[in-house]
Design an enzyme around this catalytic site. Structure first.
Site, PDB file in Angstrom:
ATOM      1  N   SER A   1       0.821  -1.208   0.000  1.00  8.53           N
ATOM      2  CA  SER A   1       0.000   0.000   0.000  1.00  8.53           C
ATOM      3  C   SER A   1       0.858   1.263   0.000  1.00  8.53           C
ATOM      4  CB  SER A   1      -0.897  -0.010   1.242  1.00  8.53           C
ATOM      5  OG  SER A   1      -1.929   0.937   1.119  1.00  8.53           O
ATOM      6  N   PRO A   2       0.377   2.350  -0.590  1.00  7.27           N
ATOM      7  CA  PRO A   2       1.131   3.607  -0.527  1.00  7.27           C
ATOM      8  C   PRO A   2       1.349   4.043   0.919  1.00  7.27           C
ATOM      9  CG  PRO A   2      -0.639   3.758  -2.140  1.00  7.27           C
ATOM     10  CD  PRO A   2      -0.857   2.484  -1.382  1.00  7.27           C
TER      11      PRO A   2
ATOM     12  N   GLN B   1       1.343   6.770  -7.091  1.00 10.61           N
ATOM     13  CA  GLN B   1       0.117   7.422  -6.628  1.00 10.61           C
ATOM     14  C   GLN B   1       0.333   8.927  -6.685  1.00 10.61           C
ATOM     15  OE1 GLN B   1      -1.114   7.945  -2.389  1.00 10.61           O
ATOM     16  NE2 GLN B   1      -2.699   6.430  -2.884  1.00 10.61           N
TER      17      GLN B   1
ATOM     18  N   TYR C   1      -7.231  14.998   1.203  1.00  7.55           N
ATOM     19  CA  TYR C   1      -6.351  15.798   0.361  1.00  7.55           C
ATOM     20  C   TYR C   1      -7.188  16.514  -0.705  1.00  7.55           C
ATOM     21  CZ  TYR C   1      -2.812  13.211   2.915  1.00  7.55           C
ATOM     22  OH  TYR C   1      -2.055  12.671   3.921  1.00  7.55           O
TER      23      TYR C   1
ATOM     24  N   ARG D   1      -8.007   6.037  -5.598  1.00  8.52           N
ATOM     25  CA  ARG D   1      -8.232   5.779  -4.170  1.00  8.52           C
ATOM     26  C   ARG D   1      -9.258   6.774  -3.657  1.00  8.52           C
ATOM     27  NH1 ARG D   1      -4.446   4.403   1.031  1.00  8.52           N
ATOM     28  NH2 ARG D   1      -4.370   2.447  -0.110  1.00  8.52           N
TER      29      ARG D   1
ATOM     30  N   ARG E   1       1.256  -1.544   7.099  1.00  7.56           N
ATOM     31  CA  ARG E   1       2.084  -1.839   8.272  1.00  7.56           C
ATOM     32  C   ARG E   1       2.732  -3.222   8.233  1.00  7.56           C
ATOM     33  NH1 ARG E   1      -1.905   1.561  10.074  1.00  7.56           N
ATOM     34  NH2 ARG E   1      -1.218   3.354  11.320  1.00  7.56           N
TER      35      ARG E   1
END
Length: 771
Positions: A417-418, A496, A577, A625, A719
């Protein structure tokens, strides 16, 4: 003048001697029996408003784990239960005239009335005073005269309401109606039957609890319940209608009731479980949906834990604190599983078109407690059949099957994942990024994603964020992409792209996440002039000309990404964002063509997407996303998320990467294992669009389960890949897989066998009192 002495014995704050129990259900009765057995000198009184032979519901299910606790704590109760248990192993799922059977599940059930009789007898034998047809005195009065007051007075607890200011209960109602009934024969398995009627989908949950009796629960969405006219039927008419709808499951037999009524399940959560010497037990403290069969189980386990804590701790306050601390964690986990299960049934209509075995697997794993690996242990034959239907070659776990997006074929379903690293200088990725992304590419994942790469200096989150707004940055990214393609052939790398919007100009994560810079700030822009936090910088509302400039920045960054050789591009429209700020009604308060309705809020993100798609190579996929919910009142909903996904799909998106939250600072997420997956699941089944699930997916078993159930196409893990860069390689080794879905780099092959580990003994029983 001296007052007369109080005839009552003084209250004990060490080991309570006088105990009042409000409620004569399993929780209250079992707690009374345990406490009396621990100390026969205790004076224990149970108040129950109903007669001893009154009971509601029919059969109860207890797990082997709960029975083990009962056996150790009170062998007499265990032995009595053993004489009356009905046991079975199978689960039948009947859908569209096809029955799928999965075995090895190990259920034990008995009649609720029989359970209460056993507990009544045990309490009387031990000397507990049982007061039936008696309303308990006010809990405040009991608290004055008894050392301990156990409130086991059920989901409608008057004790909980009396101290609501302390317990701070939250009661959530849900979308389905159900009715608790019985049949005069025994099912030969735990049976789930789906009925597709002219009014909508309905389901039956049935299980045996005696050689000649079964519990039958009929459930359906509120809208279906009303459309079918159940809101206008009396008890007997409802029962007859249910028997007719599920005549095949019942073999044409009738159903019976016991003051049965249609109701809506309520999930009870309390912030605190005790107040002074008053403590909540069982349904008074918490509820969990019946579809995971946990109500009586939790009640009995509460009683066991309370008795053990009272025995172990030096005084009553410590005991109640220990009890609450121990049980809250367990109950929260159960409630998360129960919520996942009840929401699965609320959204049952989404899954009706799944192939029969996949539908059954989806149902069995709905709560996330039964998993692919767990089900394989229970019933290898069934699990292998589901895998074959899915297209898994023999010996290939679902996570190691390939997946195609446009012209890109990923060799497995794992995505790194980013993850923002905040380690760039002037937006240029350096050796850190080469090692970070290169290590994870060598680690076996099918797709490795960069962090959010910013399209302008002002679009950075922090001074340490990477960019693609200069040629130097583009060349630095090209170096990393070439390393991945050369040293980890078969691994794809994606970029991304995003703009921080109002969440920019902040410190590095480890210096204070989302905290404004102490100096060197740059001006922020956003759809509306709303700061992220009260002390954050207030952004300027974007003008039409600025929107055009930002769209061109995205286009230029995409062109550089294509030249760098990235295999996939993801547009970041999540987490508050810039583009996410346009989508959420909480952050977009514009009154022009870019604000208001969802269609208008989508306008600018879609313009940016179209501009990127025009310069991004046709054969390379694009994903988006999104935050599928804001976790805040008035924000983006799950229904909105489906429409957002549909809009991007119509413009050429190849998949939706489904995250949640981080849009507003006052969000209230419902964290838990795989907690964001239901949103990906909903989008996938409502739109038919491929999805990437993300959020607390931590094990390869989770990945296999989610993919095989059809809830997602790809799983993105963050993680776990920080903890173990070679997470995917190790997942293959732990499953004994050695095939084309994952390739060990030649220098690492000596480590492809899992190292031996030491033995870990199982914990001792929670409470053991002997015979």
């Amino acid at each position: 003048m001296l007052s007369a002495p109080d005839p009552r014995p003084p209250k004990s704050t060490d080991h309570p001697q006088r105990v009042a129990v409000i409620g004569g259900g399993p929780a209250g009765l079992y707690a009374a029996a345990l406490l009396k057995r621990l100390d026969p000198t205790r004076e224990i009184t149970v108040w129950e408003r109903n007669a001893p032979d009154d009971t509601f519901g029919f059969g109860v299910v207890l797990s082997d784990e709960t029975l083990g606790g009962i056996e150790h704590a009170d062998p007499h109760v265990y032995a009595a239960l053993q004489q009356h248990f009905t046991r079975w192993d199978d689960i039948d799922i009947v859908h569209r005239n096809t029955r799928q059977t999965s075995g090895g599940h190990g259920f034990a059930a008995l009649g609720r009335k029989r359970l209460l009789e056993i507990l009544h007898d045990r309490c009387r034998t031990l000397g507990v005073e049982l007061r039936f047809r008696a309303v308990a005195p006010d809990p405040a009065s009991l608290a004055e005269t008894y050392d301990l007051v156990i409130a086991a007075d059920g989901v409608n607890s008057t004790t909980r309401e009396a101290y609501a200011h302390v317990f701070r209960p939250h009661v959530a109602t849900h979308q389905c109606r159900y009715i608790w009934l019985a049949a005069d024969f025994a099912f030969d398995a735990f049976r789930f039957e789906i009925a597709e009627t002219e009014h909508g989908v309905m389901q039956l949950h049935g299980y045996p609890y005696a050689p000649d009796a079964s519990t039958v629960i009929v459930e359906m969405h509120e809208d279906v319940w009303r459309a079918a006219g159940f809101d206008e039927l009396d008890e007997q008419e409802s029962i007859a209608r249910c028997a007719k709808i599920f005549a095949d499951a019942l073999g044409g037999r009738s159903l019976k009731s016991n003051k049965s009524a249609w109701t809506t399940f309520r999930t009870v959560v309390n912030e605190r479980w005790s107040h002074d010497n008053v403590v909540l037990l069982g349904d008074a403290a918490h509820t969990a949906h019946f579809s995971i069969g946990s109500g009586t189980k939790l009640a009995v386990e509460d009683a066991l834990a309370l008795a053990a804590c009272l025995e172990e701790q030096p005084d009553l306050p410590d005991a109640l604190r220990a009890y609450e601390e121990e049980r809250k964690t367990v109950v929260a986990s159960t409630q998360r599983a129960a919520r996942a299960s009840l929401e699965w049934f609320e959204n049952l209509g989404l899954y009706l078109d799944q192939p029969p075995r996949q539908f059954a697997f989806n149902l069995l794993t709905r709560s996330r407690r039964v998993t692919h690996d767990n089900l394989r242990l229970r019933d290898a034959g069934f699990t292998e059949a589901v895998e074959r239907d899915f297209g898994c070659p023999v010996g290939t776990p679902p996570m190691f099957t390939p997946f195609r997006l446009r012209g890109l074929t990923l060799r497995n379903r794992v995505v790194v994942s980013p993850m923002d690293m905040y380690s760039a200088t002037d937006g240029v990725p350096g050796d850190f990024h080469l090692v970070h992304l290169g290590a994870r590419a060598l680690g076996g994942a099918g797709l490795v994603m960069t962090e959010m790469v910013c399209v302008s200096p002002e679009g950075r989150i922090t001074p340490g964020c990477t960019g693609l707004y200069t040629g130097k940055q583009g060349e630095a990214w090209r170096r990393i992409v070439q390393f991945v393609h050369t040293q980890a052939p078969g691994t794809a790398i994606g970029v991304q792209l995003g703009h921080s919007g109002r969440k920019g100009s902040t410190r590095l994560m480890w210096e204070g996440i989302d905290e404004p810079l102490e100096d060197g700030n740059w001006p922020l822009v956003a759809p509306s002039p709303l700061p992220y936090r009260p002390y954050s910088q207030t952004p300027r509302e974007l003008t039409r000309s600025q929107l055009t400039d930002i769209r061109e920045q995205f286009t230029a960054a995409s062109w550089r990404a294509a030249r760098a050789g990235f295999d996939l591009l993801e547009l970041h429209c999540a987490h508050g964002y810039l583009l996410s700020g346009f989508l959420s009604p909480l952050t977009n308060q514009r009154t022009d063509a870019y604000g208001g309705s969802l269609e208008k809020r989508l306008r600018f993100p879609l313009e940016v997407f179209d501009a990127i798609r025009a310069v991004w190579p046709e054969e390379r996929p694009m994903t988006v996303r999104i935050s599928a919910t804001d976790w805040a009142e008035g924000g983006t909903t799950a229904e909105d998320a489906v429409e957002i996904a549909r809009a991007f799909a119509a413009h050429g998106a190849d998949a939706i990467d489904v995250s949640t939250g981080q849009v507003v600072a006052d969000e209230r997420p419902e964290f838990g294992r795989s907690y964001q997956t239901p949103y990906a699941d909903r989008i996938r089944h409502a739109t038919g669009l491929p999805v990437i699930a993300v959020g607390a997916i931590s094990s390869w078993d989770d990945v296999n389960s989610l993919i095989l159930a059809g809830r997602t196409d790809l799983c993105a893990l963050a993680r776990p890949h920080l903890y173990d860069p070679h997470w995917t390689l190790h997942a293959a080794a732990e499953q004994g897989y050695d095939g084309p879905g994952v390739v060990w780099p030649a220098p690492y092959r000596a480590g492809s066998r899992r190292p031996q580990t030491g033995r870990t003994d199982a914990p001792k029983p929670r409470l053991s009192l002997g015979s």
